[in-house]
Every structure is written in C-alpha cells, then in structure tokens.
Design a protein around this motif. Structure first.
Motif, PDB file in Angstrom:
ATOM      1  N   SER A  94      22.897  34.137 -24.456  1.00  0.00           N
ATOM      2  CA  SER A  94      22.679  32.776 -24.313  1.00  0.00           C
ATOM      3  C   SER A  94      23.931  31.777 -23.904  1.00  0.00           C
ATOM      4  N   GLU A  95      24.886  32.293 -24.670  1.00  0.00           N
ATOM      5  CA  GLU A  95      26.117  31.278 -24.749  1.00  0.00           C
ATOM      6  C   GLU A  95      27.122  32.008 -23.579  1.00  0.00           C
TER       7      GLU A  95
ATOM      8  N   TRP B 191      22.089  39.564 -28.966  1.00  0.00           N
ATOM      9  CA  TRP B 191      23.328  39.385 -29.144  1.00  0.00           C
ATOM     10  C   TRP B 191      24.179  40.273 -28.629  1.00  0.00           C
TER      11      TRP B 191
END
Length: 230
Positions: free
Chosen positions: A111-112, A88
């Motif tokens: 990943s976002e 993150w």
C-alpha cells in the motif's frame, strides 16, 4: 553484474528482515497469496446468445486465438489475488561471495508503493464475452522477467517498484494484477495450481460514447457436464 533480486509477497511477519536462505523465503512465499483466477476475453459477444452453451474450460476458440467464425481471443491471463492492503513485499539478493546467503534489501507494505494503471479489458467499442475461473494456488519466490543488464547491474531501488491495477472484463472496479520493477514485470512461478470446477461466463458491452461506457448484459455460472451413466 549483481546477483539476481528475489521478491516475496506475503504478510509482514512472514518476511525475514536479516540474512536468510532460499528455503526460508520459499516457506515465506507459501504464506502469501493462495487464490487467483484465470481470465479470458473474446470478441463477437453478440454472436453467442446462450452463455449456457459455452465451454466450462473457456476454450471458445480451441487451441487457437481465432476460430473459423471470427471469434478471437483478446486476453488470456492468470491473475494472482495480491491484496495490497494486507500483503508486503520483501526484496532479497544473494551475497556475491556466497549466493546461497540471501540479504534482505527491503520490506515494504504494498500500500506504500507507487500505483500504475494497465488495461486488460477492450479499449474499443463492441460486445464481448468474458470467462473467469477461480484458482487455488501456491507460489515460489519471484523474480524480474527478462531483466535487462542495466537494471540487474544497478543497486536495488524501491522507487522502481509499481503496483499494477486494471479493470478486468466486466468489472466495475480496479483489481491489482501484479507488480513491476523498473518497468519489467515481476513473476512468481507456480508451486501448485488447482482449478475450481465451475466457471463464469459474462457478456458485456463497451460504448465509449454512452453515459455508461461499460454495461454487463448477462452473466452465468457453468459447470462441467457429468459423464453419461452406463
């Protein structure tokens, strides 16, 4: 001008979600990426037929980018192994009244975030050499490289973050090679760095007109030459 943004890449549970300190962020970053690799790419791969004779330290052109025989260093990079599936990103900023008090602005899975392609390997045809050496490392909290005033004076905006992906040397798949904010590279200074004893040399060919544009011709792991017995 706002206090500078501070970025931490680590597992989600390591990222503070409230007011914190630089000491805590340094500890959080220490739980983040711990490996990486040094990568160098050279031209004139066909002129070096025996990979076993190439130096383990990757200094094929010495201290220069070009040697007398025309061999040229095309890429010299140190890549931290950031894993978007596992890591993150935390964004923090000092309080204008107390810069030692850092506020959490954002915590988000890599990943976002938006993805962007960049290029490390040659985009022109030819035969090339790649040198890769593994690293063990630890990082300090990151920041924006050469942050322009218009970016530093604007509020934090998650949409300005991009995860960079590239083909590296003779790789067949994309590798995460870093992040940017507002088009500016994010950098995490090294806390510690240790090189693996061995390195890998490869020879690959790029032919944009061929059905298979990237072909790995040879690959060899080389080791340091042991000292002579006395």
């Amino acid at each position: 001008m706002n206090p500078p943004l501070i970025f931490v890449v680590a597992p989600a549970l390591q990222l503070p979600d409230a007011t914190t300190s630089l000491e805590v962020l340094t500890q959080a970053q220490a739980a983040g990426p711990s490996t990486g690799f040094a990568l160098r790419i050279f031209n004139r791969g066909a002129n070096h037929p025996d990979l076993g004779l190439l130096p383990v330290d990757g200094r094929l052109t010495g201290e220069q980018r070009r040697s007398s025989d025309g061999t040229q260093l095309l890429c010299d990079a140190l890549v931290v192994r950031i894993e978007p599936r596992h890591h993150w990103l935390g964004a923090y900023q000092g309080d204008p009244e107390d810069p030692t008090c850092l506020r959490c602005l954002d915590r988000v899975a890599l990943s976002e975030l938006s993805n962007e392609a960049c290029w490390f390997y040659p985009t022109h045809d030819g035969t090339f050499l790649s040198w890769e050496r593994g690293l063990s490392l630890s990082l300090k909290p990151g920041s924006i490289v050469n942050c322009p005033e218009e970016l530093s004076s604007a509020p934090y905006d998650r949409s300005l973050i991009s995860v960079l992906w590239s083909l590296l040397g003779d790789d067949a798949s994309l590798t995460c090679v870093g992040l940017t904010y507002g088009g500016q590279r994010l950098i995490w200074p090294m806390q510690t760095l240790r090189l693996d004893p061995m390195a890998t040399w490869g020879r690959f060919r790029v032919d944009s007109q061929a059905e298979q544009s990237l072909v790995v011709e040879d690959c060899l792991t080389v080791f340091p030459i042991p000292p002579l017995a006395t």
